[in-house]
Design a protein around this motif. Structure first.
Motif, short mmCIF file in Angstrom:
data_model
loop_
_atom_site.label_atom_id
_atom_site.label_comp_id
_atom_site.label_asym_id
_atom_site.label_seq_id
_atom_site.Cartn_x
_atom_site.Cartn_y
_atom_site.Cartn_z
N CYS A 137 0.84 -1.19 0.00
CA CYS A 137 0.00 0.00 0.00
C CYS A 137 0.88 1.25 0.00
CB CYS A 137 -0.91 0.01 1.23
SG CYS A 137 -2.15 -1.31 1.23
N SER A 138 0.27 2.38 -0.22
CA SER A 138 1.03 3.62 -0.32
C SER A 138 1.64 4.01 1.04
CB SER A 138 0.13 4.75 -0.80
OG SER A 138 -0.78 5.12 0.22
N ASP A 139 2.67 4.83 0.97
CA ASP A 139 3.29 5.32 2.20
C ASP A 139 2.30 6.12 3.04
OD1 ASP A 139 5.68 4.15 1.51
OD2 ASP A 139 6.56 5.99 0.67
N LYS A 140 1.38 6.80 2.38
CA LYS A 140 0.38 7.61 3.09
C LYS A 140 -0.51 6.71 3.95
CE LYS A 140 -2.71 9.70 0.53
NZ LYS A 140 -3.40 10.71 -0.33
N VAL A 141 -0.92 5.58 3.41
CA VAL A 141 -1.76 4.64 4.16
C VAL A 141 -0.97 4.03 5.31
CG1 VAL A 141 -2.90 2.39 4.03
CG2 VAL A 141 -3.37 4.12 2.30
N LYS A 142 0.27 3.63 5.04
CA LYS A 142 1.10 3.04 6.10
C LYS A 142 1.31 4.01 7.25
CE LYS A 142 3.69 0.29 2.72
NZ LYS A 142 4.98 0.19 1.99
N LYS A 143 1.57 5.27 6.92
CA LYS A 143 1.79 6.28 7.96
C LYS A 143 0.53 6.49 8.79
CE LYS A 143 3.36 11.03 8.76
NZ LYS A 143 2.29 11.29 9.73
N ALA A 144 -0.62 6.53 8.12
CA ALA A 144 -1.88 6.74 8.84
C ALA A 144 -2.17 5.58 9.79
CB ALA A 144 -3.02 6.90 7.84
N LEU A 145 -1.89 4.36 9.35
CA LEU A 145 -2.09 3.19 10.21
C LEU A 145 -1.15 3.22 11.40
CD1 LEU A 145 -2.49 0.46 7.44
CD2 LEU A 145 -4.27 1.19 9.04
N LEU A 146 0.08 3.62 11.16
CA LEU A 146 1.06 3.69 12.25
C LEU A 146 0.71 4.82 13.22
CD1 LEU A 146 3.61 2.43 13.38
CD2 LEU A 146 4.95 4.00 11.97
N ASP A 147 0.23 5.93 12.71
CA ASP A 147 -0.19 7.04 13.58
C ASP A 147 -1.38 6.61 14.45
OD1 ASP A 147 1.76 8.67 12.54
OD2 ASP A 147 0.41 9.75 11.18
N ALA A 148 -2.27 5.80 13.87
CA ALA A 148 -3.44 5.35 14.62
C ALA A 148 -3.07 4.33 15.69
CB ALA A 148 -4.48 4.75 13.67
N TYR A 149 -2.02 3.55 15.41
CA TYR A 149 -1.57 2.55 16.39
C TYR A 149 -0.04 2.45 16.34
CZ TYR A 149 -0.84 -1.86 18.84
OH TYR A 149 -0.40 -2.83 19.72
N PRO A 150 0.64 3.37 17.05
CA PRO A 150 2.12 3.35 17.04
C PRO A 150 2.72 2.05 17.53
CG PRO A 150 1.28 5.40 17.97
CD PRO A 150 0.10 4.49 17.82
N GLY A 151 1.98 1.33 18.38
CA GLY A 151 2.49 0.06 18.91
C GLY A 151 2.66 -1.01 17.85
N ALA A 152 2.08 -0.80 16.68
CA ALA A 152 2.20 -1.80 15.61
C ALA A 152 3.64 -2.02 15.20
CB ALA A 152 1.38 -1.36 14.39
N GLU A 153 4.45 -0.96 15.34
CA GLU A 153 5.85 -1.06 14.94
C GLU A 153 6.63 -2.00 15.85
OE1 GLU A 153 8.35 2.30 12.65
OE2 GLU A 153 7.94 2.75 14.74
N GLU A 154 6.13 -2.19 17.07
CA GLU A 154 6.82 -3.04 18.03
C GLU A 154 6.36 -4.49 17.97
OE1 GLU A 154 6.25 -1.25 21.84
OE2 GLU A 154 6.91 0.73 21.17
N GLU A 155 5.24 -4.72 17.30
CA GLU A 155 4.72 -6.08 17.19
C GLU A 155 5.37 -6.81 16.02
OE1 GLU A 155 0.67 -7.01 17.65
OE2 GLU A 155 0.18 -5.21 18.82
N GLU A 156 5.58 -8.09 16.21
CA GLU A 156 6.21 -8.90 15.14
C GLU A 156 5.34 -8.91 13.90
OE1 GLU A 156 6.42 -13.58 14.34
OE2 GLU A 156 7.52 -12.99 16.13
N ASN A 157 5.97 -8.65 12.77
CA ASN A 157 5.28 -8.78 11.48
C ASN A 157 5.44 -10.22 11.01
OD1 ASN A 157 4.38 -8.78 8.85
ND2 ASN A 157 5.41 -6.89 8.27
N PRO A 158 4.37 -11.02 11.08
CA PRO A 158 4.51 -12.45 10.74
C PRO A 158 4.88 -12.71 9.29
CG PRO A 158 2.20 -11.85 10.96
CD PRO A 158 2.99 -10.67 11.44
N PHE A 159 4.65 -11.74 8.42
CA PHE A 159 5.02 -11.93 7.01
C PHE A 159 6.54 -11.92 6.82
CE2 PHE A 159 0.70 -10.09 6.55
CZ PHE A 159 0.11 -11.20 5.96
N LYS A 160 7.26 -11.47 7.85
CA LYS A 160 8.72 -11.50 7.79
C LYS A 160 9.28 -12.70 8.54
CE LYS A 160 9.30 -6.49 7.33
NZ LYS A 160 9.91 -5.26 7.91
N THR A 161 8.41 -13.43 9.23
CA THR A 161 8.86 -14.59 10.01
C THR A 161 8.07 -15.83 9.60
OG1 THR A 161 7.34 -13.94 11.81
CG2 THR A 161 9.62 -13.15 11.95
N THR A 162 7.15 -16.25 10.45
CA THR A 162 6.46 -17.53 10.21
C THR A 162 5.67 -17.56 8.91
OG1 THR A 162 4.67 -16.74 11.63
CG2 THR A 162 6.31 -18.16 12.64
N LEU A 163 4.93 -16.50 8.60
CA LEU A 163 4.08 -16.52 7.40
C LEU A 163 4.86 -16.30 6.12
CD1 LEU A 163 0.73 -14.84 8.49
CD2 LEU A 163 1.45 -17.22 8.62
#
Length: 226
Positions: A116-142
């Protein structure tokens, strides 16, 4: 029945839109078959404008397990639609994206995976900053699912399994186990490894109703694997 509940099955989108705007509460009420009006509109491929109005009217309602934010992230909606839905219910950025998977997938993870666009990613991160600290499973198990889908070299697949042994039993965003992908695309060595690491998957029917052994038999796999 409310007029809107009849209209979503029979009327034009102009009529549905008018009924919704005149009495939006009806969009939040389930019909006699248990569905929400938005579920029928989604199935009938209603216009983006009507879908956005319905999403914003009840941004906490789930359709097939997904909040509106999850749906617009994956159905090809424009950035403006995604951002409008997110603004209507920012808490959705914390929601587990997939009810089919057995790992936690956040909307931000989907945004990265689906580019998705950087604008969408930034908005999602602004809405939930804690997402950056959670494991992204697409980079690990998935990531195992992605490698199998792309028919990656055996060494890449086996290396990932060695690094993330739990990956062999995890359901992806679509609910499939790695073995269920592998029987269609992977080498017999990979299929054998996945089976020995997580034999339970061989007993579970795939989305087409077949068992993995049925696909293996059609593909004339080795006697040892059978």
């Amino acid at each position: 029945r409310r007029p809107l509940h009849i209209a979503v099955h029979k009327a034009s989108q102009d009529v549905i839109t008018t009924l919704f705007h005149k009495y939006p509460q009806a969009a939040k009420e389930r019909m006699e078959d248990g569905r929400l009006p938005i579920e029928v509109c989604a199935k009938n491929k209603a216009s983006d404008g009507l879908m956005l109005a319905l999403y914003k009217a009840d941004p906490k309602s789930r359709v097939e397990g997904l909040l509106p934010l999850g749906r617009v992230l994956t159905d090809g909606s424009s950035d403006d639609v995604v951002l409008d839905v997110l603004q209507a219910y920012p808490e959705a950025a914390k929601d587990t994206f997939s009810t089919k998977s057995d790992v936690r997938i956040l909307p931000l993870h989907i945004a990265h995976e689906d580019e998705c666009s950087d604008k969408v990613k930034k908005a999602l991160l602004d809405a939930y900053p804690g997402a950056e600290e959670e494991e992204n499973p697409f980079k690990t198990t998935l990531r195992l699912h992605k490698l199998l889908e792309d028919s990656a070299p055996d060494d890449d697949v086996l290396d990932l399994i060695n690094n993330y042994p739990d990956a062999v039993g995890k359901r992806g965003r679509d609910g499939r186990r790695p073995l269920h992908i592998a029987v269609h695309k992977a080498s017999q060595d990979v299929i054998t490894t996945l089976f020995h690491k997580y034999p339970q998957a061989a007993k579970e029917r795939m989305e087409d109703g077949r068992l993995p052994i049925e696909v293996c038999a059609e593909n004339y796999v080795s006697e040892d694997l059978m």
